[in-house]
Scaffold this active site. Structure first.
Site, PDB file in Angstrom:
ATOM      1  N   HIS A  52       0.866  -1.270   0.011  1.00 43.15           N
ATOM      2  CA  HIS A  52       0.158   0.171  -0.072  1.00 43.15           C
ATOM      3  C   HIS A  52       0.871   1.247  -0.205  1.00 43.15           C
ATOM      4  O   HIS A  52       0.614   2.265  -0.642  1.00 43.15           O
ATOM      5  CB  HIS A  52      -0.992  -0.094   1.253  1.00 43.15           C
ATOM      6  CG  HIS A  52      -1.970  -0.838   1.081  1.00 43.15           C
ATOM      7  ND1 HIS A  52      -2.762  -1.446  -0.032  1.00 43.15           N
ATOM      8  CD2 HIS A  52      -2.616  -1.656   2.252  1.00 43.15           C
ATOM      9  CE1 HIS A  52      -3.611  -2.356   0.244  1.00 43.15           C
ATOM     10  NE2 HIS A  52      -3.863  -2.463   1.661  1.00 43.15           N
ATOM     11  N   HIS A  69       8.089  -3.577   8.203  1.00 35.90           N
ATOM     12  CA  HIS A  69       7.618  -3.269   9.558  1.00 35.90           C
ATOM     13  C   HIS A  69       7.352  -4.670  10.270  1.00 35.90           C
ATOM     14  O   HIS A  69       7.227  -4.707  11.179  1.00 35.90           O
ATOM     15  CB  HIS A  69       6.387  -2.446   9.631  1.00 35.90           C
ATOM     16  CG  HIS A  69       5.145  -3.015   9.095  1.00 35.90           C
ATOM     17  ND1 HIS A  69       5.108  -2.965   7.508  1.00 35.90           N
ATOM     18  CD2 HIS A  69       4.193  -3.733   9.340  1.00 35.90           C
ATOM     19  CE1 HIS A  69       3.948  -3.588   7.088  1.00 35.90           C
ATOM     20  NE2 HIS A  69       3.187  -4.138   8.347  1.00 35.90           N
TER      21      HIS A  69
END
Length: 376
Positions: A52, A69
């Site tokens: 995204h 992440h």
């Protein structure tokens, strides 16, 4: 370690501009400052949220940036004031920090810390500077973690120490995808034994919801996806019924209401599409159903529905990182994995060397992978 206090030269995958591919570059990583930790990344999963960010579906602070992440690594060095971590500790970086001091951290009602950078990501450390540089240019970080690099620097609020024996290529998923889905079922929804559940989207997070539903004792777990190639794995992990909305002429929520005799107890939207969010809500029982929004919708999206559908008792909730407070819960989740209370192995379909990161993203976009893990 002999590198403590020194700049480390290493490799990282950098995005130089909107919708550009990852470029493997030599970078410099500065030593950690006060209340910061420098981590050697061992493994990092490729999450849909990273994609995204690549595509601009969610906002980036600026370019160039290092994404990633969902990882596991080892502490290389710590900055002044860090007392709960030391070099050599195995850790998982946390994109949802836990400072332990703010109102949210002190409340049992939420896992969100005021230091969370989701929706307010400056791409800089708390002192408004960067620890990454490449070709003389500062590089921005991503939601306080930036794990697509051999070394990263994070706040000590963004680190959970884990069992040293944990395999990084598996437990890295606890840094995002697995915890987000699993916790949405067992902690946010608090599913009761005998419940009927539906999961919209059978990717890595959706399948982690499935695992949570099964552990919680749900007796009927329905998977909804437009890619039938995902159904075999879904059933292997606990889905009892698989539905492709494209195989039905009726709206999917009507199909689910008929299938369950009035609507499901719990619905989970794990895609990030506003239409499927509405369908998930409508698929719940009108008087006692609960819908959990897990997927990340594109920026500026708006969801709308007739408020009358909420009047008789439906509940609509959101879930970020499965409701888990990272420092408190991530170590226990790793211990639960090691104790075989749940299995992560079925979620990892591909492992690739870090240099093949673009190939990993293509596997994600084509629907050929559940989770690709990059090894460093």
């Amino acid at each position: 370690m002999e590198t403590a206090g020194k700049v480390i030269k290493c490799r990282a995958a950098i995005i130089w501009g909107d919708k550009q591919p990852f470029s493997i570059e030599d970078i410099e990583v500065a030593p950690p400052r006060a209340h910061e930790v420098r981590i050697k990344i061992l493994a990092s999963g490729i999450c849909r949220s990273d994609d995204h960010a690549v595509n601009g579906t969610i906002s980036n602070p600026a370019y160039p940036i290092i994404l990633g992440h969902e990882a596991a690594g080892v502490v290389e060095s710590v900055g002044e004031g860090v007392t709960n971590l030391k070099p050599g500790d195995k850790v998982i970086p946390l994109f949802v920090p836990q400072c332990g001091e703010c109102r949210c951290c002190k409340s049992p009602k939420t896992n969100i810390c005021v230091k969370t950078k989701l929706g307010n990501n400056t791409g800089l450390m708390e002192d408004n500077t960067s620890r990454f540089s490449c070709k003389g240019k500062d590089i921005y970080n991503f939601i306080g973690t930036s794990t697509f690099t051999e070394y990263t620097v994070v706040s000590d609020a963004n680190v959970a120490k884990i069992d040293a024996s944990a395999p990084p290529e598996k437990v890295c998923l606890i840094g995002c995808g697995f915890s987000t889905g699993y916790g949405s079922a067992v902690k946010v929804a608090k599913i009761e034994p005998g419940s009927t559940c539906v999961i919209f989207g059978l990717g890595g997070i959706g399948l982690s919801v499935v695992i949570g539903c099964k552990v919680a004792g749900a007796t009927r777990i329905i998977g909804v996806d437009i890619n039938p190639e995902k159904f075999a794995k879904a059933k292997e992990l606990g889905v009892t019924d698989c539905i492709n909305p494209q195989d039905n002429t009726k709206p999917i929520h009507e199909v689910l209401i008929e299938l369950t005799g009035g609507g499901v107890d719990y619905a989970f939207e794990c895609i990030g599409h506003i239409n499927s969010m509405t369908s998930a809500l409508l698929s719940t029982h009108y008087a006692l159903g609960t819908c959990i929004i897990v997927g990340v919708a594109p920026k500026s999206s708006q969801i709308s529905f007739d408020p009358m559908i909420m009047l008789f008792g439906r509940t609509l909730k959101g879930a970020c990182f499965g409701g888990f407070k990272g420092k408190d819960c991530v170590p226990q989740l790793v211990s639960d994995y090691l104790a075989k209370k749940f299995d992560l192995d079925g979620l990892v379909t591909h492992t690739l060397p870090f240099e093949k990161i673009n190939e990993g993203f293509e596997l994600l976009r084509s629907g050929k992978s559940i989770r690709t893990v990059l090894l460093f």
